[in-house]
Design an enzyme around this catalytic site. Structure first.
Site, PDB file in Angstrom:
ATOM      1  N   TYR A 193      -1.945  -0.429  11.106  1.00 31.42           N
ATOM      2  CA  TYR A 193      -2.216  -1.137   9.459  1.00 31.42           C
ATOM      3  C   TYR A 193      -1.131  -0.710   8.664  1.00 31.42           C
ATOM      4  CZ  TYR A 193      -3.188  -1.021   4.838  1.00 31.42           C
ATOM      5  OH  TYR A 193      -3.181  -1.347   3.768  1.00 31.42           O
ATOM      6  N   SER A 248       1.145  -1.254  -0.539  1.00 36.62           N
ATOM      7  CA  SER A 248       0.065   0.251  -0.007  1.00 36.62           C
ATOM      8  C   SER A 248       1.199   1.542  -0.246  1.00 36.62           C
ATOM      9  CB  SER A 248      -0.758  -0.070   1.238  1.00 36.62           C
ATOM     10  OG  SER A 248      -1.731   1.394   1.242  1.00 36.62           O
ATOM     11  N   LYS A 266       1.966  -3.632   6.894  1.00 37.90           N
ATOM     12  CA  LYS A 266       2.458  -3.761   5.612  1.00 37.90           C
ATOM     13  C   LYS A 266       4.167  -3.709   4.974  1.00 37.90           C
ATOM     14  CE  LYS A 266      -2.112  -4.322   3.856  1.00 37.90           C
ATOM     15  NZ  LYS A 266      -2.024  -5.416   2.572  1.00 37.90           N
TER      16      LYS A 266
HETATM   17  C1  WQD Z   1     -10.333   9.031   1.136  1.00 35.33           C
HETATM   18  C2  WQD Z   1     -10.073   9.870   1.320  1.00 35.33           C
HETATM   19  C3  WQD Z   1     -10.209  10.729   3.341  1.00 35.33           C
HETATM   20  C4  WQD Z   1     -14.221   9.118   3.823  1.00 35.33           C
HETATM   21  C5  WQD Z   1      -6.937   3.916   2.932  1.00 35.33           C
HETATM   22  C6  WQD Z   1      -6.503   3.738   3.526  1.00 35.33           C
HETATM   23  C7  WQD Z   1      -5.037   2.619   2.562  1.00 35.33           C
HETATM   24  C8  WQD Z   1      -6.175   2.585   1.092  1.00 35.33           C
HETATM   25  C9  WQD Z   1      -7.224   3.073   1.114  1.00 35.33           C
HETATM   26  C10 WQD Z   1      -5.640   0.037   0.973  1.00 35.33           C
HETATM   27  C11 WQD Z   1      -9.455  10.955   2.805  1.00 35.33           C
HETATM   28  C12 WQD Z   1     -11.977  10.733   3.068  1.00 35.33           C
HETATM   29  C13 WQD Z   1     -13.181   9.667   3.514  1.00 35.33           C
HETATM   30  C14 WQD Z   1     -15.118   9.921   4.575  1.00 35.33           C
HETATM   31  C15 WQD Z   1     -14.170  11.745   4.022  1.00 35.33           C
HETATM   32  N1  WQD Z   1      -6.887   0.412   1.584  1.00 35.33           N
HETATM   33  N2  WQD Z   1     -12.960  10.767   3.141  1.00 35.33           N
HETATM   34  N3  WQD Z   1     -15.078  11.185   3.878  1.00 35.33           N
HETATM   35  O1  WQD Z   1      -7.731   7.579   3.657  1.00 35.33           O
HETATM   36  O2  WQD Z   1      -6.434   7.467   1.262  1.00 35.33           O
HETATM   37  O3  WQD Z   1      -7.216   5.292   2.329  1.00 35.33           O
HETATM   38  O4  WQD Z   1      -8.078   3.400   1.673  1.00 35.33           O
HETATM   39  O5  WQD Z   1      -4.985  -0.525   1.642  1.00 35.33           O
HETATM   40  O6  WQD Z   1      -4.311   2.143   2.972  1.00 35.33           O
HETATM   41  O7  WQD Z   1      -5.700   4.101   4.597  1.00 35.33           O
HETATM   42  O8  WQD Z   1      -8.941   6.297   2.219  1.00 35.33           O
HETATM   43  O9  WQD Z   1     -10.941   6.551   1.175  1.00 35.33           O
HETATM   44  O10 WQD Z   1     -10.291   6.374   3.646  1.00 35.33           O
HETATM   45  O11 WQD Z   1      -9.900   8.524   2.133  1.00 35.33           O
HETATM   46  O12 WQD Z   1     -13.738  13.235   3.478  1.00 35.33           O
HETATM   47  O13 WQD Z   1     -16.977   9.367   4.920  1.00 35.33           O
HETATM   48  O14 WQD Z   1     -11.513  10.792   1.398  1.00 35.33           O
HETATM   49  O15 WQD Z   1     -10.355  11.792   4.999  1.00 35.33           O
HETATM   50  O16 WQD Z   1      -8.980  12.121   2.584  1.00 35.33           O
HETATM   51  P1  WQD Z   1      -7.788   6.688   2.307  1.00 35.33           P
HETATM   52  P2  WQD Z   1     -10.429   6.438   2.129  1.00 35.33           P
END
Ligand code: WQD
Length: 339
Positions: A150, A125, A154
Protein backbone atom coordinates in the site's frame (compact mmCIF):
# COMPACT_ATOMS: atom_id res chain seq x y z
CA UNK A 1 -15.42 25.89 -11.43
CA UNK A 2 -16.07 22.15 -11.73
CA UNK A 3 -13.92 19.72 -9.77
CA UNK A 4 -13.81 15.93 -10.08
CA UNK A 5 -13.42 14.10 -6.76
CA UNK A 6 -12.55 10.44 -7.30
CA UNK A 7 -13.37 8.32 -4.25
CA UNK A 8 -15.80 11.08 -3.29
CA UNK A 9 -18.14 8.82 -1.30
CA UNK A 10 -15.22 7.70 0.89
CA UNK A 11 -14.11 9.04 4.26
CA UNK A 12 -11.82 11.92 3.28
CA UNK A 13 -13.42 12.31 -0.15
CA UNK A 14 -16.93 12.99 1.20
CA UNK A 15 -15.65 15.57 3.67
CA UNK A 16 -13.74 17.27 0.85
CA UNK A 17 -16.84 17.37 -1.39
CA UNK A 18 -18.70 19.20 1.42
CA UNK A 19 -15.93 21.78 1.77
CA UNK A 20 -15.66 22.28 -2.01
CA UNK A 21 -19.42 22.82 -2.37
CA UNK A 22 -19.49 25.21 0.57
CA UNK A 23 -16.76 27.24 -1.11
CA UNK A 24 -18.73 27.50 -4.34
CA UNK A 25 -17.23 24.72 -6.45
CA UNK A 26 -19.37 22.43 -8.59
CA UNK A 27 -18.43 18.83 -7.75
CA UNK A 28 -18.58 15.61 -9.74
CA UNK A 29 -17.95 12.36 -7.84
CA UNK A 30 -16.67 9.15 -9.39
CA UNK A 31 -16.57 6.13 -7.11
CA UNK A 32 -16.85 2.36 -7.67
CA UNK A 33 -18.41 1.91 -4.18
CA UNK A 34 -15.91 -0.86 -3.39
CA UNK A 35 -15.33 0.65 0.05
CA UNK A 36 -18.20 3.13 0.51
CA UNK A 37 -21.94 3.51 0.07
CA UNK A 38 -24.02 5.48 -2.46
CA UNK A 39 -26.18 7.06 0.28
CA UNK A 40 -23.16 9.18 1.22
CA UNK A 41 -24.19 11.35 -1.77
CA UNK A 42 -27.53 12.02 -0.04
CA UNK A 43 -25.75 12.75 3.24
CA UNK A 44 -23.51 15.30 1.50
CA UNK A 45 -26.60 16.87 -0.11
CA UNK A 46 -28.33 17.08 3.27
CA UNK A 47 -25.35 19.00 4.68
CA UNK A 48 -24.79 21.45 1.83
CA UNK A 49 -28.17 21.54 0.10
CA UNK A 50 -26.39 20.81 -3.19
CA UNK A 51 -26.51 17.36 -4.80
CA UNK A 52 -23.14 16.49 -6.34
CA UNK A 53 -23.23 14.75 -9.72
CA UNK A 54 -22.29 11.10 -9.08
CA UNK A 55 -21.11 8.43 -11.50
CA UNK A 56 -20.30 4.88 -10.43
CA UNK A 57 -17.60 3.09 -12.42
CA UNK A 58 -14.13 1.67 -11.97
CA UNK A 59 -11.24 3.99 -12.84
CA UNK A 60 -9.12 0.97 -13.77
CA UNK A 61 -11.43 0.69 -16.80
CA UNK A 62 -9.56 2.75 -19.38
CA UNK A 63 -12.46 3.12 -21.83
CA UNK A 64 -14.95 4.23 -19.21
CA UNK A 65 -12.44 6.66 -17.71
CA UNK A 66 -11.61 8.13 -21.12
CA UNK A 67 -15.31 8.51 -22.00
CA UNK A 68 -15.98 10.19 -18.64
CA UNK A 69 -13.26 12.81 -19.14
CA UNK A 70 -14.41 13.51 -22.71
CA UNK A 71 -17.88 14.21 -21.33
CA UNK A 72 -16.47 16.38 -18.53
CA UNK A 73 -13.67 18.10 -20.43
CA UNK A 74 -14.60 21.39 -18.73
CA UNK A 75 -13.15 20.25 -15.39
CA UNK A 76 -10.89 22.82 -13.68
CA UNK A 77 -9.23 20.17 -11.56
CA UNK A 78 -9.19 16.63 -10.20
CA UNK A 79 -8.77 15.52 -6.60
CA UNK A 80 -7.82 11.85 -6.70
CA UNK A 81 -8.65 9.85 -3.55
CA UNK A 82 -9.87 6.59 -5.10
CA UNK A 83 -7.47 3.83 -4.02
CA UNK A 84 -7.32 0.75 -1.84
CA UNK A 85 -5.73 1.68 1.48
CA UNK A 86 -5.69 -1.24 3.94
CA UNK A 87 -2.05 -1.82 4.87
CA UNK A 88 -2.57 -5.42 6.04
CA UNK A 89 -4.66 -6.42 3.01
CA UNK A 90 -2.01 -4.96 0.69
CA UNK A 91 0.55 -7.37 2.15
CA UNK A 92 -1.74 -10.34 1.43
CA UNK A 93 -2.82 -9.11 -2.03
CA UNK A 94 -0.03 -6.96 -3.49
CA UNK A 95 -1.03 -7.34 -7.17
CA UNK A 96 -4.58 -6.23 -6.39
CA UNK A 97 -3.13 -3.05 -4.83
CA UNK A 98 -0.58 -2.34 -7.55
CA UNK A 99 -3.12 -2.85 -10.31
CA UNK A 100 -5.93 -0.90 -8.69
CA UNK A 101 -3.96 2.04 -7.34
CA UNK A 102 -1.51 2.49 -10.21
CA UNK A 103 -3.66 1.69 -13.26
CA UNK A 104 -6.45 3.99 -12.05
CA UNK A 105 -3.95 6.82 -11.56
CA UNK A 106 -2.43 6.29 -15.01
CA UNK A 107 -5.87 6.24 -16.65
CA UNK A 108 -6.70 9.53 -14.97
CA UNK A 109 -3.41 11.17 -15.95
CA UNK A 110 -3.80 10.08 -19.59
CA UNK A 111 -7.36 11.35 -19.77
CA UNK A 112 -6.47 14.67 -18.15
CA UNK A 113 -3.74 15.25 -20.72
CA UNK A 114 -6.01 14.17 -23.59
CA UNK A 115 -8.63 16.71 -22.49
CA UNK A 116 -6.29 19.52 -21.38
CA UNK A 117 -7.42 19.34 -17.77
CA UNK A 118 -4.47 20.94 -16.01
CA UNK A 119 -4.69 20.44 -12.26
CA UNK A 120 -4.34 17.31 -10.10
CA UNK A 121 -4.38 17.04 -6.31
CA UNK A 122 -3.14 13.60 -5.26
CA UNK A 123 -3.98 11.87 -1.98
CA UNK A 124 -0.64 10.69 -0.63
CA UNK A 125 0.48 9.52 2.79
CA UNK A 126 3.13 9.96 5.46
CA UNK A 127 3.83 6.25 5.05
CA UNK A 128 6.30 7.31 2.34
CA UNK A 129 8.61 8.45 5.17
CA UNK A 130 8.63 5.09 6.98
CA UNK A 131 10.25 5.63 10.38
CA UNK A 132 11.85 9.06 9.92
CA UNK A 133 15.40 9.53 11.25
CA UNK A 134 14.52 13.08 12.33
CA UNK A 135 11.27 14.21 13.94
CA UNK A 136 9.16 16.18 13.24
CA UNK A 137 9.28 15.09 9.59
CA UNK A 138 9.35 17.71 6.84
CA UNK A 139 8.76 17.32 3.08
CA UNK A 140 12.56 17.30 2.66
CA UNK A 141 12.91 14.08 4.65
CA UNK A 142 14.15 11.12 2.64
CA UNK A 143 11.64 8.63 1.29
CA UNK A 144 12.21 5.25 2.90
CA UNK A 145 11.53 1.80 1.55
CA UNK A 146 7.80 1.29 1.97
CA UNK A 147 6.73 -1.07 4.77
CA UNK A 148 3.81 -2.35 2.69
CA UNK A 149 2.63 -2.61 -0.93
CA UNK A 150 0.00 0.00 0.00
CA UNK A 151 2.69 2.48 1.04
CA UNK A 152 4.71 1.56 -2.06
CA UNK A 153 1.77 2.39 -4.34
CA UNK A 154 1.80 5.88 -2.83
CA UNK A 155 5.54 6.24 -3.45
CA UNK A 156 5.30 4.92 -7.01
CA UNK A 157 2.26 7.12 -7.69
CA UNK A 158 4.19 10.21 -6.67
CA UNK A 159 7.00 9.20 -9.04
CA UNK A 160 4.55 8.53 -11.90
CA UNK A 161 3.00 11.97 -11.34
CA UNK A 162 6.42 13.66 -11.13
CA UNK A 163 7.53 12.18 -14.47
CA UNK A 164 4.18 12.93 -16.12
CA UNK A 165 4.21 16.55 -14.95
CA UNK A 166 7.73 16.97 -16.35
CA UNK A 167 6.63 15.73 -19.76
CA UNK A 168 3.30 17.55 -20.04
CA UNK A 169 1.50 20.77 -19.17
CA UNK A 170 -0.03 19.09 -16.10
CA UNK A 171 0.32 20.65 -12.61
CA UNK A 172 0.14 18.45 -9.52
CA UNK A 173 0.11 18.76 -5.76
CA UNK A 174 0.66 15.68 -3.57
CA UNK A 175 -0.80 15.97 -0.08
CA UNK A 176 0.87 13.62 2.40
CA UNK A 177 -1.67 12.89 5.14
CA UNK A 178 -0.76 11.86 8.62
CA UNK A 179 -3.56 10.18 10.57
CA UNK A 180 -7.00 11.46 9.57
CA UNK A 181 -9.68 10.89 12.26
CA UNK A 182 -13.00 12.36 13.40
CA UNK A 183 -16.14 13.27 11.47
CA UNK A 184 -18.17 16.22 10.22
CA UNK A 185 -19.94 18.09 13.07
CA UNK A 186 -23.33 17.17 11.57
CA UNK A 187 -22.50 13.47 12.15
CA UNK A 188 -24.07 12.83 8.72
CA UNK A 189 -20.75 11.69 7.23
CA UNK A 190 -17.80 10.00 8.89
CA UNK A 191 -15.44 7.05 8.77
CA UNK A 192 -17.27 3.88 7.65
CA UNK A 193 -14.81 1.00 7.89
CA UNK A 194 -16.25 -2.13 6.32
CA UNK A 195 -15.72 -5.12 8.63
CA UNK A 196 -13.27 -5.06 11.54
CA UNK A 197 -11.55 -1.65 11.61
CA UNK A 198 -7.79 -1.57 11.04
CA UNK A 199 -7.47 1.98 12.31
CA UNK A 200 -7.37 3.02 15.96
CA UNK A 201 -10.19 5.53 16.32
CA UNK A 202 -13.01 3.56 14.65
CA UNK A 203 -11.95 0.58 16.78
CA UNK A 204 -12.18 2.75 19.90
CA UNK A 205 -15.66 4.05 19.08
CA UNK A 206 -16.93 0.60 18.01
CA UNK A 207 -15.63 -0.85 21.30
CA UNK A 208 -17.32 1.89 23.32
CA UNK A 209 -20.63 1.40 21.52
CA UNK A 210 -20.49 -2.37 22.09
CA UNK A 211 -19.74 -3.61 18.56
CA UNK A 212 -16.27 -4.87 19.63
CA UNK A 213 -15.65 -6.22 23.10
CA UNK A 214 -12.15 -4.89 23.68
CA UNK A 215 -9.51 -2.72 22.03
CA UNK A 216 -6.04 -4.24 21.72
CA UNK A 217 -3.28 -1.68 22.14
CA UNK A 218 -0.44 -2.85 19.90
CA UNK A 219 2.68 -2.51 22.03
CA UNK A 220 3.71 -0.66 25.16
CA UNK A 221 7.48 -1.09 24.78
CA UNK A 222 8.21 1.69 22.30
CA UNK A 223 10.71 4.41 23.14
CA UNK A 224 7.97 7.02 23.66
CA UNK A 225 6.65 8.96 26.66
CA UNK A 226 4.28 6.19 27.68
CA UNK A 227 5.60 3.25 25.65
CA UNK A 228 2.78 3.26 23.08
CA UNK A 229 3.31 4.34 19.48
CA UNK A 230 3.00 8.00 18.50
CA UNK A 231 1.18 9.47 15.48
CA UNK A 232 0.05 12.88 14.20
CA UNK A 233 -3.76 12.72 14.33
CA UNK A 234 -5.52 15.34 12.21
CA UNK A 235 -9.24 16.14 12.00
CA UNK A 236 -10.70 15.01 8.68
CA UNK A 237 -12.37 18.42 8.20
CA UNK A 238 -9.04 20.24 8.62
CA UNK A 239 -7.66 17.80 6.06
CA UNK A 240 -10.58 18.41 3.67
CA UNK A 241 -10.08 22.17 3.86
CA UNK A 242 -6.45 21.73 2.78
CA UNK A 243 -7.66 20.12 -0.46
CA UNK A 244 -9.75 23.18 -1.33
CA UNK A 245 -6.75 25.42 -0.61
CA UNK A 246 -4.59 23.23 -2.88
CA UNK A 247 -7.08 23.24 -5.76
CA UNK A 248 -7.50 27.01 -5.51
CA UNK A 249 -3.71 27.44 -5.48
CA UNK A 250 -3.50 25.63 -8.79
CA UNK A 251 -6.48 27.32 -10.45
CA UNK A 252 -5.14 30.73 -9.45
CA UNK A 253 -1.67 29.74 -10.75
CA UNK A 254 -0.02 30.40 -7.39
CA UNK A 255 2.23 27.31 -7.62
CA UNK A 256 5.99 27.82 -7.39
CA UNK A 257 6.73 24.65 -9.38
CA UNK A 258 4.63 22.26 -11.44
CA UNK A 259 4.77 19.46 -8.84
CA UNK A 260 4.49 20.41 -5.16
CA UNK A 261 4.35 18.24 -2.05
CA UNK A 262 2.85 19.19 1.32
CA UNK A 263 2.67 17.42 4.69
CA UNK A 264 -0.80 17.66 6.23
CA UNK A 265 -0.44 17.19 9.96
CA UNK A 266 -0.87 19.16 13.17
CA UNK A 267 2.79 19.00 14.20
CA UNK A 268 1.80 17.31 17.47
CA UNK A 269 2.57 13.66 18.19
CA UNK A 270 0.08 11.73 20.34
CA UNK A 271 0.40 8.19 21.68
CA UNK A 272 -2.28 5.51 21.55
CA UNK A 273 -2.91 6.01 25.27
CA UNK A 274 -3.16 9.80 24.75
CA UNK A 275 -5.96 9.18 22.22
CA UNK A 276 -7.70 6.71 24.54
CA UNK A 277 -7.54 9.25 27.40
CA UNK A 278 -8.97 11.94 25.12
CA UNK A 279 -11.83 9.63 24.12
CA UNK A 280 -12.60 8.78 27.77
CA UNK A 281 -12.54 12.50 28.65
CA UNK A 282 -14.97 13.58 25.95
CA UNK A 283 -17.30 10.54 26.09
CA UNK A 284 -17.37 9.88 29.83
CA UNK A 285 -16.99 6.20 28.87
CA UNK A 286 -14.36 3.92 30.40
CA UNK A 287 -12.78 2.16 27.43
CA UNK A 288 -12.17 -1.59 27.67
CA UNK A 289 -8.66 -2.18 26.30
CA UNK A 290 -5.66 -4.41 26.85
CA UNK A 291 -2.00 -4.08 25.95
CA UNK A 292 -0.82 -6.75 23.49
CA UNK A 293 2.27 -7.21 21.31
CA UNK A 294 3.36 -4.82 18.59
CA UNK A 295 1.63 -4.92 15.17
CA UNK A 296 3.93 -5.89 12.28
CA UNK A 297 4.75 -2.97 10.01
CA UNK A 298 4.00 -0.26 12.58
CA UNK A 299 6.52 2.55 12.91
CA UNK A 300 7.36 3.71 16.45
CA UNK A 301 6.68 7.41 16.10
CA UNK A 302 5.95 9.90 13.36
CA UNK A 303 4.57 13.41 13.37
CA UNK A 304 4.69 16.25 10.88
CA UNK A 305 6.60 19.47 10.62
CA UNK A 306 3.69 21.45 9.07
CA UNK A 307 5.66 24.69 8.63
CA UNK A 308 5.80 24.51 4.84
CA UNK A 309 2.05 23.83 4.55
CA UNK A 310 1.27 26.55 7.08
CA UNK A 311 3.42 29.19 5.40
CA UNK A 312 3.28 28.24 1.71
CA UNK A 313 -0.28 26.91 1.50
CA UNK A 314 -1.61 29.29 4.13
CA UNK A 315 -3.37 26.36 5.78
CA UNK A 316 -3.21 25.17 9.39
CA UNK A 317 -4.92 22.32 11.24
CA UNK A 318 -7.11 23.93 13.88
CA UNK A 319 -8.98 21.20 15.75
CA UNK A 320 -7.82 19.64 19.00
CA UNK A 321 -7.64 15.93 19.74
CA UNK A 322 -10.69 16.24 22.02
CA UNK A 323 -12.68 17.78 19.15
CA UNK A 324 -11.50 14.91 16.95
CA UNK A 325 -12.47 12.12 19.36
CA UNK A 326 -15.73 13.87 20.31
CA UNK A 327 -16.76 14.12 16.62
CA UNK A 328 -15.84 10.47 16.03
CA UNK A 329 -17.92 9.41 19.03
CA UNK A 330 -20.93 11.53 17.96
CA UNK A 331 -20.73 9.99 14.47
CA UNK A 332 -20.57 6.44 15.89
CA UNK A 333 -23.64 7.02 18.09
CA UNK A 334 -25.68 8.68 15.34
CA UNK A 335 -24.66 6.10 12.73
CA UNK A 336 -25.59 3.22 15.05
CA UNK A 337 -28.91 4.94 15.79
CA UNK A 338 -28.08 5.79 19.40
CA UNK A 339 -28.31 9.38 20.52
C1 WQD B 1 -2.48 4.14 14.71
C2 WQD B 1 -1.82 3.63 15.98
C3 WQD B 1 -1.37 1.27 15.90
C4 WQD B 1 -5.48 -0.13 15.88
C5 WQD B 1 -2.56 3.88 8.79
C6 WQD B 1 -2.01 3.81 7.40
C7 WQD B 1 -1.76 5.22 6.90
C8 WQD B 1 -3.02 6.01 7.00
C9 WQD B 1 -3.56 6.00 8.42
C10 WQD B 1 -4.11 5.92 4.85
C11 WQD B 1 -0.72 2.62 15.68
C12 WQD B 1 -2.37 1.60 17.00
C13 WQD B 1 -4.36 0.68 15.89
C14 WQD B 1 -5.76 -0.93 17.02
C15 WQD B 1 -3.82 -0.06 18.10
N1 WQD B 1 -4.00 5.49 6.13
N2 WQD B 1 -3.56 0.72 16.99
N3 WQD B 1 -4.92 -0.86 18.10
O1 WQD B 1 -1.11 2.50 11.09
O2 WQD B 1 -0.61 4.90 11.83
O3 WQD B 1 -1.63 4.47 9.62
O4 WQD B 1 -3.75 4.63 8.79
O5 WQD B 1 -3.51 6.79 4.29
O6 WQD B 1 -1.34 5.13 5.57
O7 WQD B 1 -0.79 3.12 7.45
O8 WQD B 1 -2.97 4.12 11.67
O9 WQD B 1 -4.99 3.92 13.06
O10 WQD B 1 -3.98 1.80 12.07
O11 WQD B 1 -2.81 2.99 13.92
O12 WQD B 1 -3.07 -0.02 19.10
O13 WQD B 1 -6.77 -1.70 17.08
O14 WQD B 1 -2.80 2.91 16.75
O15 WQD B 1 -0.45 0.28 16.36
O16 WQD B 1 0.30 2.79 16.64
P1 WQD B 1 -1.48 3.94 11.11
P2 WQD B 1 -3.78 3.16 12.65
Amino acid sequence: MKILVTGGTGFIGSHTVVELQQQGYEVVIVDNLSNSQADVVDAITSITGIKPHFEQFDLIDREKTSAFFKKHNDLSGVIHFAAFKAVGESVEKPLLYYRNNLVSLMNILESMIENNIPNLVFSSSCTVYGQPDVLPVSEKAPIKKAESPYGNTKQISEEVIFDTVKSSKLNAIALRYFNPIGAHESAKIGELPIGVPNNLVPFITQTAIGLRNQLSVFGEDYNTHDGTAVRDYIHVVDLAKAHVVAVRRMIESKMKQSFEIFNLGTGTGLSVLDVIKSFERVSGEKLNYKIVGRRAGDVEQVWADPTYSNEELGWKAMKTVDEMTASAWKWEKVYRGKR
